[in-house]
Design a protein around this motif. Structure first.
Motif, PDB file in Angstrom:
ATOM      1  N   GLU A  46       0.822  -1.210   0.000  1.00 18.93           N
ATOM      2  CA  GLU A  46       0.000   0.000   0.000  1.00 18.93           C
ATOM      3  C   GLU A  46       0.858   1.264   0.000  1.00 18.93           C
ATOM      4  OE1 GLU A  46      -2.408  -0.532   3.427  1.00 18.93           O
ATOM      5  OE2 GLU A  46      -3.728  -1.995   2.467  1.00 18.93           O
ATOM      6  N   THR A  47       2.007   1.200   0.659  1.00 15.25           N
ATOM      7  CA  THR A  47       2.889   2.360   0.751  1.00 15.25           C
ATOM      8  C   THR A  47       3.656   2.591  -0.544  1.00 15.25           C
ATOM      9  OG1 THR A  47       3.164   1.883   3.088  1.00 15.25           O
ATOM     10  CG2 THR A  47       4.740   3.387   2.115  1.00 15.25           C
ATOM     11  N   GLU A  99       3.047   1.138  -3.749  1.00 14.55           N
ATOM     12  CA  GLU A  99       2.356   1.088  -5.024  1.00 14.55           C
ATOM     13  C   GLU A  99       2.055   2.473  -5.596  1.00 14.55           C
ATOM     14  OE1 GLU A  99       1.595  -1.388  -7.127  1.00 14.55           O
ATOM     15  OE2 GLU A  99       2.682  -2.752  -5.818  1.00 14.55           O
ATOM     16  N   HIS A 100       1.678   3.412  -4.757  1.00 11.17           N
ATOM     17  CA  HIS A 100       1.317   4.734  -5.266  1.00 11.17           C
ATOM     18  C   HIS A 100       2.492   5.432  -5.953  1.00 11.17           C
ATOM     19  CE1 HIS A 100       0.453   9.077  -5.115  1.00 11.17           C
ATOM     20  NE2 HIS A 100      -0.739   8.675  -5.494  1.00 11.17           N
ATOM     21  N   ALA A 132       3.175   3.663  -9.257  1.00 12.46           N
ATOM     22  CA  ALA A 132       2.135   3.934 -10.243  1.00 12.46           C
ATOM     23  C   ALA A 132       2.305   5.336 -10.818  1.00 12.46           C
ATOM     24  CB  ALA A 132       0.759   3.773  -9.602  1.00 12.46           C
ATOM     25  N   THR A 133       2.640   6.294  -9.962  1.00  8.81           N
ATOM     26  CA  THR A 133       2.855   7.664 -10.429  1.00  8.81           C
ATOM     27  C   THR A 133       4.063   7.732 -11.364  1.00  8.81           C
ATOM     28  OG1 THR A 133       1.943   8.485  -8.358  1.00  8.81           O
ATOM     29  CG2 THR A 133       3.211  10.041  -9.674  1.00  8.81           C
ATOM     30  N   TYR A 155       9.989  12.841  -9.187  1.00  8.95           N
ATOM     31  CA  TYR A 155       8.871  12.482  -8.308  1.00  8.95           C
ATOM     32  C   TYR A 155       9.079  13.058  -6.907  1.00  8.95           C
ATOM     33  CZ  TYR A 155       5.756   9.749  -5.373  1.00  8.95           C
ATOM     34  OH  TYR A 155       4.820   9.382  -4.454  1.00  8.95           O
ATOM     35  N   ARG A 197       6.844  15.823  -4.852  1.00  9.35           N
ATOM     36  CA  ARG A 197       6.272  15.544  -3.519  1.00  9.35           C
ATOM     37  C   ARG A 197       6.665  16.635  -2.526  1.00  9.35           C
ATOM     38  NH1 ARG A 197       2.920  12.650  -1.307  1.00  9.35           N
ATOM     39  NH2 ARG A 197       4.254  11.759   0.251  1.00  9.35           N
TER      40      ARG A 197
END
Length: 111
Positions: free
Chosen positions: A54-55, A57-58, A61-62, A91, A95
């Protein structure tokens, strides 16, 4: 790879289940203990992979979306590593700009 030989199999009652030869050859990768330790940690906390997935994958994917979700443009490992590093840098900067803001980021860069 490390290869271990043992002649203890000749007198072992479980020899038929293990090997057909007179001695047992055991092959182990020299860093196998690292893999076993990771598996032990995962067995103790099965939810760890879910949290990691969950941490992680985002961001991936981005990154894939920004790269065009297809393939690397460069060929050969050093070039692909550079391309990936530039994508990760972009990236991370995005962020930081979203979290901190552009002005505080520029002040920090100038300092």
């Amino acid at each position: 790879m490390r290869i271990y030989l043992t002649k203890a199999c000749r007198t072992c009652p479980f020899k038929d289940q293990c090997t057909r030869s007179n001695e047992r050859r055991i092959k182990r990768w020299e860093h196998e203990h690292v893999v076993e330790a990771a598996q032990m940690r995962l067995d103790q906390n099965p939810q760890a992979m879910r949290v990691r997935r969950e941490t992680v994958e985002h961001p991936f994917a981005t990154l894939k979306m920004r790269m065009g979700a297809t393939h690397f443009l460069m060929k050969r490992l050093p070039n692909v590593a550079t391309e990936m590093a530039l994508n990760v840098l972009a990236y991370n900067l995005t962020r930081v700009m979203n979290i901190v803001g552009i002005k505080p980021l520029l002040v920090t860069i100038r300092a």
